[in-house]
Design a protein around this motif. Sequence first.
Motif, short mmCIF file in Angstrom:
data_model
loop_
_atom_site.label_atom_id
_atom_site.label_comp_id
_atom_site.label_asym_id
_atom_site.label_seq_id
_atom_site.Cartn_x
_atom_site.Cartn_y
_atom_site.Cartn_z
N THR A 1 43.31 42.56 23.45
CA THR A 1 43.54 42.63 24.89
C THR A 1 44.23 41.36 25.38
OG1 THR A 1 41.60 44.02 25.14
CG2 THR A 1 42.40 42.96 27.11
N TYR A 2 43.84 40.22 24.87
CA TYR A 2 44.48 38.96 25.24
C TYR A 2 45.96 38.98 24.89
CZ TYR A 2 45.89 34.10 25.09
OH TYR A 2 46.58 32.95 25.26
N LEU A 3 46.29 39.45 23.69
CA LEU A 3 47.69 39.52 23.29
C LEU A 3 48.48 40.50 24.15
CD1 LEU A 3 47.42 39.42 19.39
CD2 LEU A 3 48.20 37.61 20.91
N CYS A 4 47.87 41.63 24.47
CA CYS A 4 48.55 42.61 25.33
C CYS A 4 48.78 42.05 26.73
CB CYS A 4 47.72 43.90 25.43
SG CYS A 4 47.73 44.89 23.95
N MET A 5 47.78 41.40 27.29
CA MET A 5 47.90 40.88 28.64
C MET A 5 48.86 39.70 28.69
SD MET A 5 44.10 41.24 30.19
CE MET A 5 43.40 40.21 28.94
N ASP A 6 49.02 39.01 27.59
CA ASP A 6 49.99 37.92 27.54
C ASP A 6 51.41 38.48 27.73
OD1 ASP A 6 50.51 35.22 27.35
OD2 ASP A 6 50.84 35.30 25.18
N GLY B 1 52.04 39.37 31.55
CA GLY B 1 52.30 38.26 32.45
C GLY B 1 51.35 38.22 33.63
N TRP B 2 50.15 38.74 33.46
CA TRP B 2 49.17 38.76 34.54
C TRP B 2 48.59 37.38 34.77
CZ3 TRP B 2 46.08 43.65 32.77
CH2 TRP B 2 46.82 44.79 33.08
N ALA B 3 47.95 37.20 35.91
CA ALA B 3 47.31 35.93 36.26
C ALA B 3 46.11 35.68 35.35
CB ALA B 3 46.87 35.94 37.71
N GLY B 4 45.74 34.43 35.22
CA GLY B 4 44.65 34.05 34.32
C GLY B 4 43.31 34.63 34.69
N TYR B 5 43.00 34.72 36.00
CA TYR B 5 41.70 35.25 36.38
C TYR B 5 41.59 36.74 36.08
CZ TYR B 5 43.85 37.12 40.65
OH TYR B 5 44.63 37.81 41.53
N ILE B 6 42.69 37.47 36.09
CA ILE B 6 42.65 38.89 35.72
C ILE B 6 42.37 39.01 34.23
CG2 ILE B 6 44.01 41.00 35.54
CD1 ILE B 6 45.39 40.17 38.12
N ASN B 7 42.97 38.15 33.43
CA ASN B 7 42.71 38.15 31.99
C ASN B 7 41.23 37.89 31.71
OD1 ASN B 7 45.44 38.47 31.77
ND2 ASN B 7 45.84 36.41 31.04
N VAL B 8 40.65 36.93 32.43
CA VAL B 8 39.24 36.60 32.24
C VAL B 8 38.35 37.78 32.65
CG1 VAL B 8 37.38 35.09 33.05
CG2 VAL B 8 39.59 34.12 32.46
N LEU B 9 38.68 38.44 33.75
CA LEU B 9 37.89 39.60 34.20
C LEU B 9 37.95 40.75 33.19
CD1 LEU B 9 38.64 39.75 38.02
CD2 LEU B 9 36.46 39.23 36.92
N ILE B 10 39.12 40.99 32.64
CA ILE B 10 39.24 42.09 31.69
C ILE B 10 38.51 41.77 30.39
CG2 ILE B 10 40.90 43.35 30.28
CD1 ILE B 10 42.74 43.38 32.68
N VAL B 11 38.64 40.56 29.89
CA VAL B 11 37.92 40.19 28.67
C VAL B 11 36.41 40.18 28.93
CG1 VAL B 11 37.55 38.34 27.00
CG2 VAL B 11 39.86 38.98 27.63
N ALA B 12 35.98 39.75 30.12
CA ALA B 12 34.55 39.77 30.46
C ALA B 12 34.03 41.20 30.56
CB ALA B 12 34.30 39.02 31.77
#
Length: 132
Positions: free
Chosen positions: A72-77, A80-91
Motif C-alpha cells: 500500500t505504501y508503494l502504491c500510494m507513493d 502522490g497523496w499527502a502524508g496523513y492520508i498514507n498514515v490513515l490508510i496504513v493504520a
Amino acid sequence: MQPDFSDVSFNKDRQRNGAALQAAQGLRLLPVAVVFNMAALVLGFGADASPMIGIAATVLTVAGFAFGAYGTYLCMDGFGWAGYINVLIVASLLIPYVKIITLVVVFAKTVDMMRTAGYRFTLTGKIVRQER
C-alpha cells in the motif's frame, strides 16, 4: 553539419506513466496480502481447537499486514497523496475486517491508474504496455 531534431517527440504523459510504474511495484504485493489475511481470518475461527492453529493465524496476520502495509505504501507513493492520508490508510490495515476492504480499494484504484496510463496488470505480476 547541424543535427536534425525536427521529428523528435517527447512523452507528454511522462509523469503519469512514471507514477503508474511506481505504483505497480506495490500492486504485486496486494493480492498476497489479501490471501494471507483471508487465510488468517478462516484459521482464526478454529483457533480455539488447537493452539497451533492460533499461532498459524497470528503469523499469517502479521505477514498479511507486512505485505499489505508495504504494498500500500508503494502504491500510494505513486498516487502522490499527502502524508496523513498514507498514515490513515496504513493504520486502517490494523482493523480486522476493514483491512481487506482497504486492500481491495487500493488495488482497484492502482489498477485503474495503470489502465489510464496505458498499462495492463495480470495476476501473475506482469506489467504490459498496451498498444494504443
